[in-house]
Design an enzyme around this catalytic site. Structure first.
Site, PDB file in Angstrom:
ATOM      1  N   HIS A  12       6.640   5.743   9.572  1.00 16.42           N
ATOM      2  CA  HIS A  12       6.083   5.436   8.235  1.00 16.42           C
ATOM      3  C   HIS A  12       7.142   5.557   7.151  1.00 16.42           C
ATOM      4  O   HIS A  12       7.470   6.660   6.707  1.00 16.42           O
ATOM      5  CB  HIS A  12       4.909   6.379   7.931  1.00 16.42           C
ATOM      6  CG  HIS A  12       4.153   5.997   6.700  1.00 16.42           C
ATOM      7  ND1 HIS A  12       2.805   5.714   6.706  1.00 16.42           N
ATOM      8  CD2 HIS A  12       4.548   5.851   5.411  1.00 16.42           C
ATOM      9  CE1 HIS A  12       2.403   5.401   5.492  1.00 16.42           C
ATOM     10  NE2 HIS A  12       3.455   5.477   4.676  1.00 16.42           N
ATOM     11  N   GLN A  22      -0.335  -2.848  -1.530  1.00 16.42           N
ATOM     12  CA  GLN A  22      -0.166  -1.708  -2.429  1.00 16.42           C
ATOM     13  C   GLN A  22      -1.186  -1.679  -3.577  1.00 16.42           C
ATOM     14  O   GLN A  22      -1.659  -0.638  -3.970  1.00 16.42           O
ATOM     15  CB  GLN A  22       1.260  -1.703  -3.021  1.00 16.42           C
ATOM     16  CG  GLN A  22       1.538  -0.613  -4.041  1.00 16.42           C
ATOM     17  CD  GLN A  22       1.565   0.776  -3.452  1.00 16.42           C
ATOM     18  OE1 GLN A  22       2.523   1.183  -2.829  1.00 16.42           O
ATOM     19  NE2 GLN A  22       0.472   1.521  -3.627  1.00 16.42           N
ATOM     20  N   HIS A  56      -2.839   3.036   4.718  1.00 19.65           N
ATOM     21  CA  HIS A  56      -2.751   4.175   3.797  1.00 19.65           C
ATOM     22  C   HIS A  56      -4.196   4.559   3.525  1.00 19.65           C
ATOM     23  O   HIS A  56      -4.940   3.773   2.947  1.00 19.65           O
ATOM     24  CB  HIS A  56      -2.066   3.774   2.492  1.00 19.65           C
ATOM     25  CG  HIS A  56      -0.581   3.719   2.586  1.00 19.65           C
ATOM     26  ND1 HIS A  56       0.077   2.858   3.416  1.00 19.65           N
ATOM     27  CD2 HIS A  56       0.380   4.445   1.933  1.00 19.65           C
ATOM     28  CE1 HIS A  56       1.384   3.045   3.285  1.00 19.65           C
ATOM     29  NE2 HIS A  56       1.606   4.001   2.397  1.00 19.65           N
ATOM     30  N   GLU A 106      -5.248   8.764   0.410  1.00 19.90           N
ATOM     31  CA  GLU A 106      -4.082   9.497  -0.106  1.00 19.90           C
ATOM     32  C   GLU A 106      -4.391   9.942  -1.526  1.00 19.90           C
ATOM     33  O   GLU A 106      -3.855   9.435  -2.515  1.00 19.90           O
ATOM     34  CB  GLU A 106      -2.821   8.608  -0.082  1.00 19.90           C
ATOM     35  CG  GLU A 106      -1.543   9.377  -0.419  1.00 19.90           C
ATOM     36  CD  GLU A 106      -0.311   8.491  -0.525  1.00 19.90           C
ATOM     37  OE1 GLU A 106      -0.444   7.256  -0.550  1.00 19.90           O
ATOM     38  OE2 GLU A 106       0.796   9.067  -0.609  1.00 19.90           O
ATOM     39  N   ASP A 153       8.300   8.319   4.824  1.00 23.12           N
ATOM     40  CA  ASP A 153       7.637   7.668   3.686  1.00 23.12           C
ATOM     41  C   ASP A 153       8.613   7.045   2.675  1.00 23.12           C
ATOM     42  O   ASP A 153       8.544   5.857   2.435  1.00 23.12           O
ATOM     43  CB  ASP A 153       6.671   8.627   2.979  1.00 23.12           C
ATOM     44  CG  ASP A 153       5.471   7.917   2.353  1.00 23.12           C
ATOM     45  OD1 ASP A 153       5.284   6.703   2.603  1.00 23.12           O
ATOM     46  OD2 ASP A 153       4.701   8.565   1.630  1.00 23.12           O
ATOM     47  N   TRP A 191       8.358   6.872  -5.691  1.00 21.57           N
ATOM     48  CA  TRP A 191       7.444   7.934  -5.266  1.00 21.57           C
ATOM     49  C   TRP A 191       8.166   9.223  -4.905  1.00 21.57           C
ATOM     50  O   TRP A 191       7.547  10.259  -4.724  1.00 21.57           O
ATOM     51  CB  TRP A 191       6.625   7.467  -4.049  1.00 21.57           C
ATOM     52  CG  TRP A 191       5.672   6.387  -4.420  1.00 21.57           C
ATOM     53  CD1 TRP A 191       4.421   6.562  -4.961  1.00 21.57           C
ATOM     54  CD2 TRP A 191       5.869   4.978  -4.326  1.00 21.57           C
ATOM     55  NE1 TRP A 191       3.850   5.339  -5.197  1.00 21.57           N
ATOM     56  CE2 TRP A 191       4.704   4.358  -4.818  1.00 21.57           C
ATOM     57  CE3 TRP A 191       6.912   4.172  -3.867  1.00 21.57           C
ATOM     58  CZ2 TRP A 191       4.547   2.972  -4.863  1.00 21.57           C
ATOM     59  CZ3 TRP A 191       6.776   2.789  -3.910  1.00 21.57           C
ATOM     60  CH2 TRP A 191       5.605   2.203  -4.408  1.00 21.57           C
TER      61      TRP A 191
HETATM   62  N1  17E Z   1       2.665   3.705  -1.880  1.00 21.35           N
HETATM   63  C1  17E Z   1       1.572   4.478  -1.694  1.00 21.35           C
HETATM   64  O1  17E Z   1       0.453   4.024  -1.966  1.00 21.35           O
HETATM   65  N2  17E Z   1       1.713   5.721  -1.212  1.00 21.35           N
HETATM   66  C2  17E Z   1       2.913   6.203  -0.921  1.00 21.35           C
HETATM   67  N3  17E Z   1       3.023   7.449  -0.452  1.00 21.35           N
HETATM   68  C3  17E Z   1       4.065   5.414  -1.113  1.00 21.35           C
HETATM   69  C4  17E Z   1       3.888   4.157  -1.591  1.00 21.35           C
HETATM   70  C5  17E Z   1       5.400   5.946  -0.804  1.00 21.35           C
HETATM   71 FE   FE2 Z   2       3.312   5.444   2.512  1.00 24.46          FE
END
Ligand code: 17E
Ligand code: FE2
Length: 415
Positions: A55, A150, A208, A211, A307, A313
């Site tokens: 990842h 994204q 994803h 998160e 990551d 980020w």
């Molecule tokens: N984009 C996202 O949604 N979450 C992340 N941890 C990274 C990019 C790095």
């Molecule tokens: Fe990621």
């Protein structure tokens, strides 16, 4: 090539490894070299399979500070800054940064990498560049690409069509971002959409998922249901799942049965989620990680990922999975002696299962001769002492060779 006297994956007895035509021909004590064999003296060194980073985001790598640094340290500011940087992406820009990052990773013993690529871009610039990178690095790096929406699938203009275009262009897996969609209903629908698309194009899924430090973020139950009902199961990966660190125990108990039935994979990214997580807490402050120890104990496959390498980020990152693992073991409190001794699996075998490359992975007769050799007796010492990685070998060829850096100390003269 003949490698003499090494400890394979912490084994106490020494073995020799005979390599022919890029594959491991034989593993046994005291193999005699034939005339044209190159002989490498292991002298008791540790041998493990190559590192896997399942990842990372190679489209955004090396852009930290451009157009601005992420001063708040939240995921959401990262997405905002990246969205601006995305406007000026070009094929060459992505190709060069991604290749630079992969070389850095390879220099630290990585031979398998899965990268997410943002496809919320009407021109799919980053994806076109990374598809070429994947081809060009193949001799020294197995690279997989995930179509990563994204800015959402249902919450971004033409999001569904962009995902399907990416599938047609030849990605390895499809992503999703349910916690970022406008509504929970969109989040669930986006996962089902990706499940259908994955079946249509014969692709893996790596989302994803959840998160966010929000116990109400429950994309995982939908992802696991899709994995179970479609039969895609081990071809499905839930990345991040940090909300699981905030779920209540009664819900997790119920959820765990479904996760086991679905047999999907998990990727935790300790460096990034420790750093981005807990940002809206004062105190107590959450760690931002998923339940790695409990998922692992329940028999689910959990790997660690890197990551980010210097992007909106995360301002740091050096392509070295030892940093990822070291922090990961602390953050998840998995530091019993045998836990440390066996912890290399989080950055080797478990990542290989995420990438579904296990058939061609591991130190065994008949497999490709891909391996790392460390100047250490076992993994506990290798990790703790950051032992010198003497070789990274791929298909029987030396990719990286490193001698321990000489160091002079003068302490004794003061005694
Ligand atoms: N984009 C996202 O949604 N979450 C992340 N941890 C990274 C990019 C790095
Ligand atoms: Fe990621």
């Amino acid at each position: 090539m003949l490698i003499k006297a090494v400890r394979i994956e912490n084994a106490e007895t020494l073995q020799d490894i005979l390599i022919e035509d890029g594959r491991i021909k034989q593993i046994a004590p005291d193999i005699q070299p034939s005339d044209n064999d190159t002989v490498i003296e292991g002298n008791g060194a540790l041998v493990i399979p190559p590192f896997v980073d399942p990842h990372v985001h190679l489209d955004s790598t090396m852009t930290a500070g451009d157009p601005e640094w992420n001063e708040s340290g939240t995921l959401f500011d990262g997405i905002r800054i990246w969205s601006e940087r995305k406007q000026k992406l070009s094929y060459d820009d992505v190709y060069q940064r991604a290749t630079e990052a992969l070389k850095l990773q390879a220099s630290h013993g990585l031979q398998f990498v899965r990268s997410h690529v943002d496809v919320t871009d009407p021109d799919l610039v980053a994806l076109r560049a990374l598809l070429d990178v994947r081809k060009d690095v193949a001799p020294w790096m197995t690279l997989q690409l995930v179509a990563f929406p994204q800015e959402g699938i249902l919450s971004f203009p033409n999001g569904k069509a962009l995902m399907e275009n990416a599938a047609k262009l030849g990605v390895d897996a499809l992503g999703a971002i349910p916690h970022y969609e406008f509504t929970q209903a969109y989040g669930a629908e986006s996962i089902r959409f990706v499940g259908d698309l994955a079946q249509k194009y014969g692709l893996m899924i790596d989302a994803h998922c959840d998160e966010i430090d929000d116990p109400a973020s429950r994309g995982l139950e939908t992802l696991a249901t899709v994995a179970y009902e479609t039969g895609l199961k081990e071809k499905v990966t839930a990345s991040h799942t940090t909300a699981m660190g905030s779920y209540n125990d009664a819900y997790v108990y119920k959820l765990m049965r479904l996760l086991q039935m679905a047999d999907l994979n998990f990727v935790s990214n300790p460096l990034i989620n420790m750093y981005l997580g807990g940002r809206f807490d004062t105190y107590p402050k959450r760690r931002g990680l998923t339940r790695v120890k409990e998922l692992d104990a329940a028999g689910l496959n959990v790997a660690f990922g890197e990551d980010d390498i210097k992007d909106p980020w995360y301002p740091m990152g050096n392509g070295n999975m030892l940093d990822v693992l070291h922090l990961g073991l602390h953050a998840t409190q998995m530091m019993g002696y045998t836990e440390i001794l066996n912890s290399y699996r989080f950055i080797t075998h478990n990542g290989a299962r995420v990438m579904q490359v296990e058939d061609e992975y591991g130190i065994a007769e008949g497999k490709p001769a891909n391996l790392l050799m460390f100047d250490a007796d076992n993994w506990y010492d290798a990790l703790n002492e950051r032992a010198n990685m003497r070789y990274s070998i791929r298909n029987g060829e030396i990719l990286v060779e490193q001698k321990p850096a000489p160091r002079t100390t003068n302490f004794d003269q003061f005694v």
